[in-house]
Design an enzyme around this catalytic site. Structure first.
Site, PDB file in Angstrom:
ATOM      1  N   VAL A 104       0.882  -1.175   0.000  1.00 32.01           N
ATOM      2  CA  VAL A 104       0.000   0.000   0.000  1.00 32.01           C
ATOM      3  C   VAL A 104       0.906   1.207   0.000  1.00 32.01           C
ATOM      4  O   VAL A 104       1.739   1.357   0.899  1.00 32.01           O
ATOM      5  CB  VAL A 104      -0.858   0.087   1.288  1.00 32.01           C
ATOM      6  N   GLY A 105       0.771   2.027  -0.986  1.00 33.98           N
ATOM      7  CA  GLY A 105       1.596   3.234  -1.026  1.00 33.98           C
ATOM      8  C   GLY A 105       0.703   4.451  -0.935  1.00 33.98           C
ATOM      9  O   GLY A 105      -0.496   4.337  -0.700  1.00 33.98           O
ATOM     10  N   LYS A 106       1.315   5.597  -1.093  1.00 34.28           N
ATOM     11  CA  LYS A 106       0.525   6.823  -1.090  1.00 34.28           C
ATOM     12  C   LYS A 106      -0.333   6.860  -2.340  1.00 34.28           C
ATOM     13  O   LYS A 106      -1.459   7.309  -2.303  1.00 34.28           O
ATOM     14  CB  LYS A 106       1.447   8.051  -1.099  1.00 34.28           C
ATOM     15  N   GLU A 107       0.231   6.379  -3.428  1.00 36.54           N
ATOM     16  CA  GLU A 107      -0.461   6.583  -4.692  1.00 36.54           C
ATOM     17  C   GLU A 107      -0.745   5.293  -5.445  1.00 36.54           C
ATOM     18  O   GLU A 107      -1.014   5.319  -6.640  1.00 36.54           O
ATOM     19  CB  GLU A 107       0.357   7.531  -5.563  1.00 36.54           C
ATOM     20  N   GLY A 192      10.196 -11.082  -3.442  1.00 41.74           N
ATOM     21  CA  GLY A 192      11.394 -10.387  -2.985  1.00 41.74           C
ATOM     22  C   GLY A 192      11.002  -9.217  -2.118  1.00 41.74           C
ATOM     23  O   GLY A 192       9.854  -9.085  -1.733  1.00 41.74           O
ATOM     24  N   ASP A 228      12.309   8.120 -11.000  1.00 38.03           N
ATOM     25  CA  ASP A 228      11.940   8.061  -9.571  1.00 38.03           C
ATOM     26  C   ASP A 228      12.668   6.883  -8.929  1.00 38.03           C
ATOM     27  O   ASP A 228      12.103   6.157  -8.111  1.00 38.03           O
ATOM     28  CB  ASP A 228      10.423   7.915  -9.416  1.00 38.03           C
ATOM     29  N   ASN A 233      12.178   1.452  -5.025  1.00 39.10           N
ATOM     30  CA  ASN A 233      11.626   0.996  -6.301  1.00 39.10           C
ATOM     31  C   ASN A 233      12.503  -0.049  -6.981  1.00 39.10           C
ATOM     32  O   ASN A 233      12.385  -0.302  -8.175  1.00 39.10           O
ATOM     33  CB  ASN A 233      11.367   2.194  -7.221  1.00 39.10           C
TER      34      ASN A 233
HETATM   35  N1  LIG Z   1       5.053  -6.999  -9.556  1.00 40.65           N
HETATM   36  C1  LIG Z   1       5.065  -6.970  -8.227  1.00 40.65           C
HETATM   37  N2  LIG Z   1       5.179  -8.125  -7.528  1.00 40.65           N
HETATM   38  C2  LIG Z   1       5.204  -8.099  -6.178  1.00 40.65           C
HETATM   39  N3  LIG Z   1       5.118  -6.988  -5.423  1.00 40.65           N
HETATM   40  C3  LIG Z   1       5.004  -5.804  -6.059  1.00 40.65           C
HETATM   41  C4  LIG Z   1       4.975  -5.730  -7.488  1.00 40.65           C
HETATM   42  N4  LIG Z   1       4.862  -4.433  -7.837  1.00 40.65           N
HETATM   43  C5  LIG Z   1       4.808  -3.735  -6.681  1.00 40.65           C
HETATM   44  N5  LIG Z   1       4.894  -4.547  -5.611  1.00 40.65           N
HETATM   45  C6  LIG Z   1       4.857  -4.144  -4.189  1.00 40.65           C
HETATM   46  O1  LIG Z   1       4.026  -2.995  -4.038  1.00 40.65           O
HETATM   47  C7  LIG Z   1       4.776  -1.879  -3.562  1.00 40.65           C
HETATM   48  C8  LIG Z   1       4.323  -0.583  -4.234  1.00 40.65           C
HETATM   49  O2  LIG Z   1       4.553  -0.677  -5.627  1.00 40.65           O
HETATM   50  P1  LIG Z   1       5.027   0.576  -6.469  1.00 40.65           P
HETATM   51  O3  LIG Z   1       6.354   1.038  -5.988  1.00 40.65           O
HETATM   52  O4  LIG Z   1       4.912   0.244  -7.896  1.00 40.65           O
HETATM   53  O5  LIG Z   1       3.883   1.626  -6.075  1.00 40.65           O
HETATM   54  P2  LIG Z   1       4.085   3.108  -5.529  1.00 40.65           P
HETATM   55  O6  LIG Z   1       3.521   3.982  -6.580  1.00 40.65           O
HETATM   56  O7  LIG Z   1       5.497   3.262  -5.103  1.00 40.65           O
HETATM   57  O8  LIG Z   1       3.325   3.435  -4.289  1.00 40.65           O
HETATM   58  P3  LIG Z   1       3.833   4.735  -3.481  1.00 40.65           P
HETATM   59  O9  LIG Z   1       2.690   5.630  -3.524  1.00 40.65           O
HETATM   60  O10 LIG Z   1       4.210   4.217  -2.147  1.00 40.65           O
HETATM   61  O11 LIG Z   1       5.028   5.338  -4.160  1.00 40.65           O
HETATM   62  C9  LIG Z   1       6.214  -2.233  -3.863  1.00 40.65           C
HETATM   63  O12 LIG Z   1       7.097  -1.608  -2.992  1.00 40.65           O
HETATM   64  C10 LIG Z   1       6.230  -3.747  -3.706  1.00 40.65           C
HETATM   65  O13 LIG Z   1       6.341  -4.110  -2.360  1.00 40.65           O
HETATM   66 MG   LIG Z   2       7.264   2.820  -5.315  1.00 41.93          MG
END
Ligand SMILES: Nc1ncnc2c1ncn2[C@@H]1O[C@H](COP(=O)(O)OP(=O)(O)OP(=O)(O)O)[C@@H](O)[C@H]1O
Ligand SMILES: [Mg+2]
Length: 299
Positions: A104-107, A192, A228, A233
């Protein structure tokens, strides 16, 4: 409960009328953030009492939001928008079931899902403006803004999916891009953890070289700058190989800021490896390497 939790839970309960009305609201939201009840009934070609019943149900399920002002109107919530994209993935035969939340992220919210063949995949729902979205929920006047966040989230998903396809085609280590619908992307599942969460690495320099090799391939071959890049990431799997995620803010190599963003990506990584693992690396040399101006790294 996040909106995707709501969507995942209620999706199976939705019938034809529910989905039809969600689709109608979505289509009409392009013109008007809150779609009048009468307009919904007209497009649905259903009697008004059935429309009112369905809207009430969708409202209780948390998929739409109603406004009782100059007229009675409805708009989609993120959970409603989630249901439409889940429905599209299910109908396309890509997804059979949803499982755990992975991040779960901000966006964004990322879920794991199963294909009909039983393969685990990841589904990322973009959630732009989530923070202001919460605030505007209390102020009914900001309907146009709410509608525009759904649209912005869809653009972010389209952009990210496009970037992933570009770099994947050039063998950059990213999850396999499978499909995109509305604000959601289906992609290969990675086992991972983010680099930031690893406390120790047997060979940090090797991991850094692998990341930089991918940054170079993205830039030189796919003509894409991540823009980014950070320890959050990059996912490192148990075999000590990396995958780079989260591409919606990418720029193409001939974008006016591409060089600056490439440099910032590199600086972010070098400063993380310097801080945590004491690696001292010359950033100009690394920049020359990822920009394709020299063939090998000196460390
Ligand atoms: N293909 C994937 N397989 C497994 N886990 C994933 C995958 N893609 C994303 N995640 C998990 O979801 C998290 C958030 O994904 P991502 O970095 O793409 O979103 P985000 O836009 O960074 O959200 P934020 O708003 O926090 O920046 C990752 O840190 C990871 O733990
Ligand atoms: Mg991210």
């Amino acid at each position: 409960m996040s909106s995707a939790d709501v969507a995942v839970e209620v999706f199976r309960k939705l019938g034809t009328d529910d989905l039809r009305i969600l689709h109608i609201i979505e289509a009409a939201m392009g013109k008007r953030a809150f779609v009048p009840k009468e307009q919904i009934a007209k497009y649905a070609k259903l009697p008004m009492d059935r429309v009112v019943f369905t809207l009430d149900r969708l409202n209780k399920l948390g998929l739409v939001y109603s406004m009782h002002g100059a007229y009675v109107g409805y708009t989609l919530n993120y959970a409603g928008y989630d249901c439409l994209s889940i429905n599209a993935f299910v109908k396309a035969g890509l997804i059979d079931a949803f499982g755990q939340i992975l991040g779960v992220g901000k966006e964004a919210d990322v879920y794991d899902a199963l294909t009909p063949m039983g393969t685990r995949i990841a589904v990322k729902f973009h959630r732009l403006g989530r923070i202001s979205f919460r605030q505007t929920r209390r102020k009914r006047g900001y309907a146009a803004e709410r509608a525009s966040w759904l649209f912005q989230s869809r653009l972010a998903a389209e952009k990210e999916f496009h970037a992933m396809k570009l770099v994947y085609a050039h063998c950059v280590a990213v999850p396999e891009p499978l499909s995109q619908n509305r604000h959601a992307i289906a992609m290969g599942m990675i086992e991972g953890a983010e680099l930031a969460r690893w406390r120790e690495l047997p060979d940090p320099a090797k991991v850094l070289r692998e990341i930089l090799g991918n940054v170079k391939r993205a830039y030189v071959e796919a003509r894409v700058v991540h823009a980014d890049l950070s320890e959050y990431n990059v996912i490192l799997n148990q075999d000590m190989h990396v995958l780079i995620i989260d591409w919606p803010q990418y720029v193409v190599a001939d974008h006016p800021n591409a060089q600056e963003l490439l440099r910032r990506d590199v600086e972010n990584l070098l400063s993380f490896f310097g801080r945590r693992y004491g690696l001292k690396v010359n950033s100009d040399e690394v920049h020359a390497y990822v920009a394709g101006k020299c063939v090998a790294l000196a460390f």
